[in-house]
Scaffold this motif. Sequence first.
Motif, mmCIF file in Angstrom:
data_model
loop_
_atom_site.group_PDB
_atom_site.id
_atom_site.type_symbol
_atom_site.label_atom_id
_atom_site.label_comp_id
_atom_site.label_asym_id
_atom_site.label_seq_id
_atom_site.Cartn_x
_atom_site.Cartn_y
_atom_site.Cartn_z
ATOM 1 N N PHE A 30 0.844 -1.190 0.000
ATOM 2 C CA PHE A 30 0.000 0.000 0.000
ATOM 3 C C PHE A 30 0.878 1.238 0.000
ATOM 4 O O PHE A 30 1.943 1.234 0.598
ATOM 5 N N ALA A 31 0.390 2.294 -0.665
ATOM 6 C CA ALA A 31 1.142 3.551 -0.683
ATOM 7 C C ALA A 31 0.171 4.731 -0.700
ATOM 8 O O ALA A 31 -0.923 4.624 -1.257
ATOM 9 N N PRO A 32 0.568 5.832 -0.115
ATOM 10 C CA PRO A 32 -0.270 7.033 -0.191
ATOM 11 C C PRO A 32 -0.057 7.728 -1.533
ATOM 12 O O PRO A 32 0.999 7.606 -2.149
ATOM 13 N N ILE A 33 -1.087 8.413 -1.998
ATOM 14 C CA ILE A 33 -0.961 9.209 -3.220
ATOM 15 C C ILE A 33 -1.796 10.471 -3.048
ATOM 16 O O ILE A 33 -2.833 10.459 -2.370
ATOM 17 N N LEU A 34 -1.332 11.539 -3.645
ATOM 18 C CA LEU A 34 -2.012 12.824 -3.598
ATOM 19 C C LEU A 34 -2.707 13.061 -4.933
ATOM 20 O O LEU A 34 -2.082 12.953 -5.987
ATOM 21 N N VAL A 35 -4.008 13.369 -4.901
ATOM 22 C CA VAL A 35 -4.738 13.719 -6.120
ATOM 23 C C VAL A 35 -4.279 15.108 -6.530
ATOM 24 O O VAL A 35 -4.356 16.054 -5.742
ATOM 25 N N MET A 50 -5.069 9.622 -0.862
ATOM 26 C CA MET A 50 -5.656 8.289 -1.007
ATOM 27 C C MET A 50 -4.627 7.217 -0.702
ATOM 28 O O MET A 50 -3.429 7.465 -0.718
ATOM 29 N N ILE A 51 -5.145 5.999 -0.486
ATOM 30 C CA ILE A 51 -4.303 4.825 -0.339
ATOM 31 C C ILE A 51 -4.408 4.019 -1.628
ATOM 32 O O ILE A 51 -5.514 3.760 -2.112
ATOM 33 N N VAL A 52 -3.270 3.625 -2.176
ATOM 34 C CA VAL A 52 -3.223 2.796 -3.379
ATOM 35 C C VAL A 52 -2.928 1.367 -2.961
ATOM 36 O O VAL A 52 -1.928 1.098 -2.295
ATOM 37 N N ASN A 53 -3.811 0.458 -3.357
ATOM 38 C CA ASN A 53 -3.625 -0.967 -3.101
ATOM 39 C C ASN A 53 -2.765 -1.522 -4.239
ATOM 40 O O ASN A 53 -3.229 -1.679 -5.353
ATOM 41 N N LYS A 54 -1.506 -1.823 -3.950
ATOM 42 C CA LYS A 54 -0.576 -2.283 -4.971
ATOM 43 C C LYS A 54 -0.635 -3.787 -5.217
ATOM 44 O O LYS A 54 -0.112 -4.254 -6.223
ATOM 45 N N ASN A 170 -9.025 3.283 -3.812
ATOM 46 C CA ASN A 170 -10.426 3.365 -3.431
ATOM 47 C C ASN A 170 -10.652 3.828 -1.994
ATOM 48 O O ASN A 170 -11.757 3.760 -1.506
ATOM 49 N N ILE A 171 -9.596 4.336 -1.344
ATOM 50 C CA ILE A 171 -9.759 4.865 0.009
ATOM 51 C C ILE A 171 -9.217 6.293 0.058
ATOM 52 O O ILE A 171 -8.043 6.521 -0.208
ATOM 53 N N VAL A 172 -10.103 7.237 0.373
ATOM 54 C CA VAL A 172 -9.693 8.618 0.618
ATOM 55 C C VAL A 172 -9.538 8.749 2.123
ATOM 56 O O VAL A 172 -10.463 8.442 2.868
ATOM 57 N N TYR A 173 -8.342 9.176 2.571
ATOM 58 C CA TYR A 173 -8.140 9.304 4.014
ATOM 59 C C TYR A 173 -7.924 10.748 4.468
ATOM 60 O O TYR A 173 -7.943 11.019 5.665
ATOM 61 N N TRP A 174 -7.752 11.667 3.530
ATOM 62 C CA TRP A 174 -7.566 13.070 3.915
ATOM 63 C C TRP A 174 -8.106 13.972 2.845
ATOM 64 O O TRP A 174 -7.889 13.682 1.671
#
Length: 185
Positions: A30-35, A50-54, A170-174
């Motif tokens: 898993f990794a964080p990503i910024l839109v 968001m969290i990216v499911n790798k 598929n997960i927005v955390y901030w």
Amino acid sequence: MAKEKSQTWEWMKAIVMAVILAAVIRQFFFAPILVDGVSMMPTLHDRDRMIVNKIGYKFAEPQRFDIIVFRATEDKDYIKRVIGVPGDTIEYKNDVLYINGKMYEEPYLAEFKKQVSDGPLTYDFKLEEITGQKTVPKGRVFVLGDNRRFSKDSRTIGTVSVDQILGKANIVYWPMSDARMIQHP
């Protein structure tokens, strides 16, 4: 004194192990990503985190309507929605999506369609007009941003190789006020 050194050594080992574990999780799972930008509005907003499911696509292929992160250039990742998978024909006609000749509802666009009064969200096109191919090729996907008027997607960059896909987002955390799971339509 020896007890203090032993305790310090145990803490150092724990910290090193935590850093290594975090690095492994980020690299492979898993990794964080910024839109960055408005191309996925209204589903995702500029600056959402968001969290990216790798690991998901190591065991399964991308599915139609998944939101994916892929390597667009050497230093830029894009977030887009999978519209077509290998073998699909894609057509947009009168602001309606057709996949393999079947009309598809796009509920994630409903909010924008209500707001837009000066023309369609997407101008008519067929996959073949864009890519020169009648169907999405094997090992590739056709992607679009939800903000169809302002998205650099498969209409301009062509289909995306599955090898370029970093994972499913598929997960927005901030921000916390918008924290949520993105539901598959």
